[in-house]
Every structure is written in structure tokens, then in C-alpha cells.
Design an enzyme around this catalytic site. Structure first.
Site, PDB file in Angstrom:
ATOM      1  N   SER A 105       0.929  -1.073   0.275  1.00  0.00           N
ATOM      2  CA  SER A 105       0.116  -0.153   0.137  1.00  0.00           C
ATOM      3  C   SER A 105       1.048   1.321  -0.033  1.00  0.00           C
ATOM      4  CB  SER A 105      -0.935   0.091   1.172  1.00  0.00           C
ATOM      5  OG  SER A 105      -1.919  -0.913   1.383  1.00  0.00           O
TER       6      SER A 105
HETATM    7  N1  SAH Z   1      -1.226  -4.826   3.885  1.00  0.00           N
HETATM    8  C1  SAH Z   1      -0.486  -4.987   2.711  1.00  0.00           C
HETATM    9  C2  SAH Z   1      -0.947  -4.618   1.363  1.00  0.00           C
HETATM   10  C3  SAH Z   1      -2.121  -5.656   1.230  1.00  0.00           C
HETATM   11  S1  SAH Z   1      -2.424  -5.860  -0.565  1.00  0.00           S
HETATM   12  C4  SAH Z   1       0.794  -4.338   3.030  1.00  0.00           C
HETATM   13  O1  SAH Z   1       1.110  -3.635   3.925  1.00  0.00           O
HETATM   14  O2  SAH Z   1       1.735  -4.627   1.885  1.00  0.00           O
HETATM   15  C5  SAH Z   1      -4.016  -6.996  -0.345  1.00  0.00           C
HETATM   16  C6  SAH Z   1      -3.525  -8.302   0.315  1.00  0.00           C
HETATM   17  O3  SAH Z   1      -4.809  -8.930   0.496  1.00  0.00           O
HETATM   18  C7  SAH Z   1      -2.882  -8.973  -0.881  1.00  0.00           C
HETATM   19  O4  SAH Z   1      -1.467  -9.681  -0.492  1.00  0.00           O
HETATM   20  C8  SAH Z   1      -3.787 -10.172  -1.150  1.00  0.00           C
HETATM   21  O5  SAH Z   1      -3.498 -11.343  -1.619  1.00  0.00           O
HETATM   22  C9  SAH Z   1      -4.795 -10.306   0.158  1.00  0.00           C
HETATM   23  N2  SAH Z   1      -5.991 -10.864   0.325  1.00  0.00           N
HETATM   24  C10 SAH Z   1      -7.102 -10.678  -0.734  1.00  0.00           C
HETATM   25  N3  SAH Z   1      -7.842 -11.386  -0.274  1.00  0.00           N
HETATM   26  C11 SAH Z   1      -7.660 -11.896   0.842  1.00  0.00           C
HETATM   27  C12 SAH Z   1      -8.365 -12.693   1.655  1.00  0.00           C
HETATM   28  N4  SAH Z   1      -9.555 -13.192   1.358  1.00  0.00           N
HETATM   29  N5  SAH Z   1      -7.881 -13.118   2.883  1.00  0.00           N
HETATM   30  C13 SAH Z   1      -6.855 -12.722   3.122  1.00  0.00           C
HETATM   31  N6  SAH Z   1      -5.768 -12.237   2.378  1.00  0.00           N
HETATM   32  C14 SAH Z   1      -6.432 -11.418   1.272  1.00  0.00           C
END
Ligand code: SAH
Length: 216
Positions: A66
């Protein structure tokens, strides 16, 4: 902590903190945490020189780390106090989890992509973040075995708040989630009583979608 940091990275980080402050973040504890986390270690080597720009970047598996400003907005809205139990959905690079950890939270973070989960587990261990526990799982289910949580942060886009997450929030607890398809409205939900929730909104953001199930 044991990691490769340098005078140069510290300087770049301070500039990033100033930039985020100018964009309207006033919570000093959030700014201080962003000033501490070595974001360059959370990104692929090829992007390391861009680590302290206020931008999102690819981290592999079609996912992104992010934008620091977005991390700061979500961290501010959560009002984290030291010692609180925080559930994060979407570990990704682990950067948001590290910021919450620097603020004193006990972080429980769930990721659905096993490669990212493995990579980030190794990274957080090597940097020395010990108050972050990572789980491979489907965030739609939360972590019932570790509930209830003081705070919940969702870092992927959903149309509606998953019901399991609302149930795993303590009374008086806060849940911050980007809601919507296309672009998302940052939304904060407070659990007032067992059955009563209050909702506030905080502007538009862009997140990758929350997907169902665990991926190899
Ligand atoms: N918080 C992260 C950015 C997240 S991007 C950081 O600081 O880098 C969103 C993330 O959510 C991705 O890695 C994706 O694989 C995950 N994601 C998507 N759907 C999900 C689910 N149902 N359960 C857990 N993670 C999920």
C-alpha cells in the site's frame, strides 16, 4: 533490531514522514512508526530506490504494498493503543503490520496467498518483528480462535463487510475497511453494543480486491 538500514534510508524516510504530514496526517504516533519501519526491505530489490516515495508498488503475485499515505490514514483511523490486539486482513508485504507493531499493537495478520505468506514470514522474522503473528487463511473468516479483537483492519477492497469480522470485534472496537467496487470509500465501523454498529466514511481510495479462499 537486526537489519540493513543506512543513514541514507533514514533521511529518505524522514522526508516521506514530512510529505505524509503535509497531506494531512496529524497522529504523531503514526508518523513516528512510519519513520521507523524500513520500507525498502518490504519491496522487491528492483524497486528499492523507490521505497520512500509515497506510492504503492507491486510485490509479486499480482499484489501491491500500500501507499504510505494510505497506511497512515488506516493506522490513524484505527486509534491503536499499545497492547491492543489488532487483526489485519491482507498481510501482503507486511508493511502495514510492521507500522501497527511499531505502534505497540499485537498484530494478527491473515494472507490468502501462500507464497506471499511464506515470503513475508521470513522477512518479518529476519527484521525482528516478534509481536506480529502471520496466518495463511481466508480473511473472510477472520481468526475465530483468536477473537475478539480490539481493532480490525482490512487492506483489500470488499463490497460489504464480512459478517465474521463484525462478530470478532470487541464492543467499543473499531474496524477500518475500504468498501466498494472500482474505487473504495474508506469506512470505519464501531461496535457500540452486541448488535449495534455505527459507520463513518473518510474519502476514496484504490485497493486490490479481497478474494475468496486460499491460493497456492
Ligand atoms: N497490507 C499490505 C497490502 C495488502 S494488498 C501491505 O502492507 O503490504 C492486499 C492483500 O490482501 C494481498 O496480499 C492479497 O493477497 C490479500 N488478500 C486478498 N483477499 C484476501 C483474503 N480473502 N484473505 C486474506 N488476504 C487476502
Amino acid at each position: 533490531m537486526d537489519f540493513e538500514d543506512s543513514f541514507r534510508y533514514k533521511g529518505l524516510r524522514q522526508r516521506l514522514v514530512n510529505e505524509i504530514r503535509k497531506k494531512g496526517i496529524t497522529d504523531e504516533r503514526v508518523l513516528e512508526a512510519i519513520g521507523k519501519v524500513p520500507r525498502h526491505l518490504f519491496m522487491d530489490k528492483s524497486f528499492v530506490n523507490l521505497a520512500y516515495k509515497d506510492q504503492a508498488f507491486p510485490i509479486g503475485e499480482g499484489q501491491t504494498i500500500s501507499q504510505p499515505y494510505t497506511v497512515a490514514v488506516q493506522s490513524s483511523l484505527l486509534k491503536v493503543r499499545p497492547g491492543e490486539k489488532v487483526l489485519e486482513i491482507g498481510t501482503g508485504s507486511g508493511y502495514q503490520a510492521a507500522v501497527l507493531s511499531e505502534m505497540g499493537a499485537r498484530v494478527f495478520s491473515v494472507e490468502r496467498q501462500s507464497l506471499l505468506y511464506q515470503k513475508t514470514s521470513r522477512l518479518l522474522k529476519s527484521i525482528g518483528y516478534r509481536n506480529i503473528r502471520l496466518f495463511l487463511g481466508d480473511g473472510y473468516e477472520g481468526l475465530p480462535n483468536f477473537a475478539p479483537f480490539d481493532k480490525i483492519i482490512v487492506t483489500a477492497a470488499v463490497k460489504n463487510v464480512p459478517a465474521a469480522l463484525l462478530l470478532q470485534l470487541k464492543t467499543e472496537g473499531l474496524l477500518v475497511v475500504p468498501l466498494g467496487e472500482g474505487s473504495q470509500t474508506m469506512t470505519r465501523i464501531k461496535r457500540l453494543t452486541e448488535d449495534n454498529f455505527e459507520q463513518e466514511t473518510f474519502g476514496e481510495f484504490a485497493f486490490v480486491p479481497m478474494l475468496k479462499g486460499i491460493a497456492k
